[in-house]
Design an enzyme around this catalytic site. Structure first.
Site, PDB file in Angstrom:
ATOM      1  N   LYS A  76       0.807  -1.233   0.000  1.00  0.00           N
ATOM      2  CA  LYS A  76       0.000   0.000   0.000  1.00  0.00           C
ATOM      3  C   LYS A  76       0.838   1.281   0.000  1.00  0.00           C
ATOM      4  O   LYS A  76       0.502   2.246  -0.674  1.00  0.00           O
ATOM      5  CB  LYS A  76      -0.944  -0.003   1.195  1.00  0.00           C
ATOM      6  N   ASP A 110      -9.929   1.774   2.053  1.00  0.00           N
ATOM      7  CA  ASP A 110      -9.863   1.213   3.412  1.00  0.00           C
ATOM      8  C   ASP A 110     -10.466   2.192   4.422  1.00  0.00           C
ATOM      9  O   ASP A 110     -11.175   1.776   5.348  1.00  0.00           O
ATOM     10  CB  ASP A 110      -8.398   0.983   3.839  1.00  0.00           C
TER      11      ASP A 110
HETATM   12  P1  NDP Z   1       1.638  -3.685   6.937  1.00  0.00           P
HETATM   13  O1  NDP Z   1       2.585  -4.763   6.519  1.00  0.00           O
HETATM   14  O2  NDP Z   1       1.668  -2.387   6.221  1.00  0.00           O
HETATM   15  O3  NDP Z   1       1.911  -3.366   8.515  1.00  0.00           O
HETATM   16  C1  NDP Z   1       2.166  -4.404   9.409  1.00  0.00           C
HETATM   17  C2  NDP Z   1       2.133  -3.903  10.860  1.00  0.00           C
HETATM   18  O4  NDP Z   1       2.254  -5.060  11.713  1.00  0.00           O
HETATM   19  C3  NDP Z   1       3.262  -2.968  11.241  1.00  0.00           C
HETATM   20  O5  NDP Z   1       2.781  -2.032  12.165  1.00  0.00           O
HETATM   21  C4  NDP Z   1       4.284  -3.915  11.910  1.00  0.00           C
HETATM   22  O6  NDP Z   1       5.089  -3.291  12.881  1.00  0.00           O
HETATM   23  C5  NDP Z   1       3.330  -4.855  12.613  1.00  0.00           C
HETATM   24  N1  NDP Z   1       3.939  -6.152  12.934  1.00  0.00           N
HETATM   25  C6  NDP Z   1       4.398  -7.100  12.069  1.00  0.00           C
HETATM   26  N2  NDP Z   1       4.863  -8.166  12.744  1.00  0.00           N
HETATM   27  C7  NDP Z   1       4.681  -7.896  14.066  1.00  0.00           C
HETATM   28  C8  NDP Z   1       4.977  -8.614  15.264  1.00  0.00           C
HETATM   29  N3  NDP Z   1       5.517  -9.824  15.234  1.00  0.00           N
HETATM   30  N4  NDP Z   1       4.661  -8.038  16.453  1.00  0.00           N
HETATM   31  C9  NDP Z   1       4.080  -6.823  16.483  1.00  0.00           C
HETATM   32  N5  NDP Z   1       3.788  -6.074  15.384  1.00  0.00           N
HETATM   33  C10 NDP Z   1       4.096  -6.616  14.185  1.00  0.00           C
HETATM   34  O7  NDP Z   1       0.197  -4.340   6.924  1.00  0.00           O
HETATM   35  P2  NDP Z   1      -1.214  -3.639   6.563  1.00  0.00           P
HETATM   36  O8  NDP Z   1      -1.385  -2.426   7.374  1.00  0.00           O
HETATM   37  O9  NDP Z   1      -1.382  -3.521   5.104  1.00  0.00           O
HETATM   38  O10 NDP Z   1      -2.260  -4.772   7.049  1.00  0.00           O
HETATM   39  C11 NDP Z   1      -2.454  -5.039   8.426  1.00  0.00           C
HETATM   40  C12 NDP Z   1      -3.532  -6.121   8.581  1.00  0.00           C
HETATM   41  O11 NDP Z   1      -4.812  -5.583   8.297  1.00  0.00           O
HETATM   42  C13 NDP Z   1      -3.384  -7.326   7.653  1.00  0.00           C
HETATM   43  O12 NDP Z   1      -3.742  -8.500   8.390  1.00  0.00           O
HETATM   44  C14 NDP Z   1      -4.391  -7.086   6.573  1.00  0.00           C
HETATM   45  O13 NDP Z   1      -4.856  -8.279   5.973  1.00  0.00           O
HETATM   46  C15 NDP Z   1      -5.497  -6.425   7.391  1.00  0.00           C
HETATM   47  N6  NDP Z   1      -6.360  -5.579   6.579  1.00  0.00           N
HETATM   48  C16 NDP Z   1      -7.689  -5.917   6.491  1.00  0.00           C
HETATM   49  C17 NDP Z   1      -8.537  -5.143   5.766  1.00  0.00           C
HETATM   50  C18 NDP Z   1      -9.982  -5.504   5.701  1.00  0.00           C
HETATM   51  O14 NDP Z   1     -10.654  -5.049   4.764  1.00  0.00           O
HETATM   52  N7  NDP Z   1     -10.496  -6.235   6.660  1.00  0.00           N
HETATM   53  C19 NDP Z   1      -8.078  -3.948   5.004  1.00  0.00           C
HETATM   54  C20 NDP Z   1      -6.690  -3.654   5.233  1.00  0.00           C
HETATM   55  C21 NDP Z   1      -5.871  -4.455   5.957  1.00  0.00           C
HETATM   56  P3  NDP Z   1       6.560  -2.670  12.517  1.00  0.00           P
HETATM   57  O15 NDP Z   1       6.304  -1.266  12.036  1.00  0.00           O
HETATM   58  O16 NDP Z   1       7.279  -2.706  13.815  1.00  0.00           O
HETATM   59  O17 NDP Z   1       7.167  -3.548  11.469  1.00  0.00           O
END
Ligand code: NDP
Length: 271
Positions: A76, A110
């Site tokens: 994104k 979103d």
């Molecule tokens: P991103 O990859 O952009 O962001 C991931 C986030 O998760 C970051 O804040 C990252 O932290 C954190 N993270 C990853 N691993 C860990 C861990 N082990 N412990 C703690 N924090 C962690 O993902 P998106 O924002 O695009 O998506 C997030 C979720 O939302 C996904 O599951 C996606 O499928 C869902 N989603 C659902 C939608 C719907 O329509 N229902 C729409 C949009 C998203 P850090 O910055 O430290 O790496």
């Protein structure tokens, strides 16, 4: 699970969700159900594009005549960097989840999709909402919530990323070292990993009326399981999935989409 195509072997189709991984996405099932029900002869598929090949992959799908793309993680933010045209919200959020390949224009459904699902909670103006995570979806949601007048608290594994996010999208937010649900009406889990993430949450301070909302869908995450054990109301991401998808399809085709058909197609996947 959807059948996944690598972008270099993309089939003939009209719409796709792109991501890496992308096999978990229910978007193909949801969109195809509506297209079929509406008698529209178009195909929606799931395509894997690696981060380092995103620009090339998107160009290839345009060349193949695809009309529109939905993006899931981790694309994104990168899409917002290279698409030549963005709507004002996507530009400010720095996150695109919907692309019109005919014009190479990106926007973000979103945010309105998420806001629409909050209506049922009848939140007081200025209620406090806690975001967990600072990735692509958190950016859009934080900006939308702030613009709607909610107060925002953010925890992210990497604290600096949360601070950078608030600064770059230009919102006031409280950044915390540990999740802190005190005085919050809703806690929204926007984290994502290869498997559902375990979060360092202490539930003692969470109000009894707190709603625990997870953007993930199709399975109960540790976050929602904990919230249920603690007696809090829960919501998964299916409602948002349907709303953001319907808004994208309406934009591509210029006709109204029946959300109930989309919801019925994905509801059976609920964990
Ligand atoms: P991103 O990859 O952009 O962001 C991931 C986030 O998760 C970051 O804040 C990252 O932290 C954190 N993270 C990853 N691993 C860990 C861990 N082990 N412990 C703690 N924090 C962690 O993902 P998106 O924002 O695009 O998506 C997030 C979720 O939302 C996904 O599951 C996606 O499928 C869902 N989603 C659902 C939608 C719907 O329509 N229902 C729409 C949009 C998203 P850090 O910055 O430290 O790496």
């Amino acid at each position: 699970m959807s059948e996944v195509f690598d972008w270099k072997q993309a089939p003939k189709a009209d719409f796709a969700v792109i991501g890496d991984p992308v096999g978990h996405s229910l978007s193909p099932r949801m969109h195809q159900a509506w297209l079929d029900a509406a008698g529209i002869d178009k195909r929606y598929v799931a395509i894997r594009i690696w981060s380092e090949e995103l620009e090339e992959g998107v160009a290839r799908l345009k060349e193949l005549g695809y009309i529109g793309l939905n993006a899931t993680l981790p694309h994104k933010e990168r899409l917002a960097d290279f698409l030549p045209q963005l709507d004002g919200f996507a530009q400010r959020a720095g996150a695109v989840n919907t692309v019109d390949l005919r014009t190479m224009w990106g926007c973000n459904t979103d945010a309105p999709g998420f806001l629409a699902t909050l209506d049922e909670f009848e939140l007081a103006p200025g209620a406090r909402i806690h975001l967990l995570g600072a990735g692509g979806s958190a950016r859009a949601i934080a900006l939308a919530l702030s613009a709607t007048g909610f107060r925002i608290r953010i925890w992210n594994r990497t604290r600096e990323r949360a601070a950078e996010m608030a600064e770059s999208i230009g919102i006031e937010a409280e950044i915390v070292d540990m999740p802190d649900f005190a005085d919050c009406a809703v806690a929204v889990n926007c984290t994502a990993g290869a498997s559902p993430v375990e979060l360092p949450i202490c539930w003692d301070a969470a109000p009894k009326q707190l709603v625990a909302y997870d953007l993930m869908y199709g399975r109960d995450t540790p976050f929602l399981e904990q919230a249920k054990r603690e007696g809090r109301a829960t919501r998964d991401g299916l409602g948002m999935l349907v709303e953001q998808g319907a808004l994208a399809m309406e934009m591509w085709l210029g006709e109204p989409v029946d959300r109930s058909v989309m919801l019925a197609a994905v509801e059976q996947q609920r964990g």
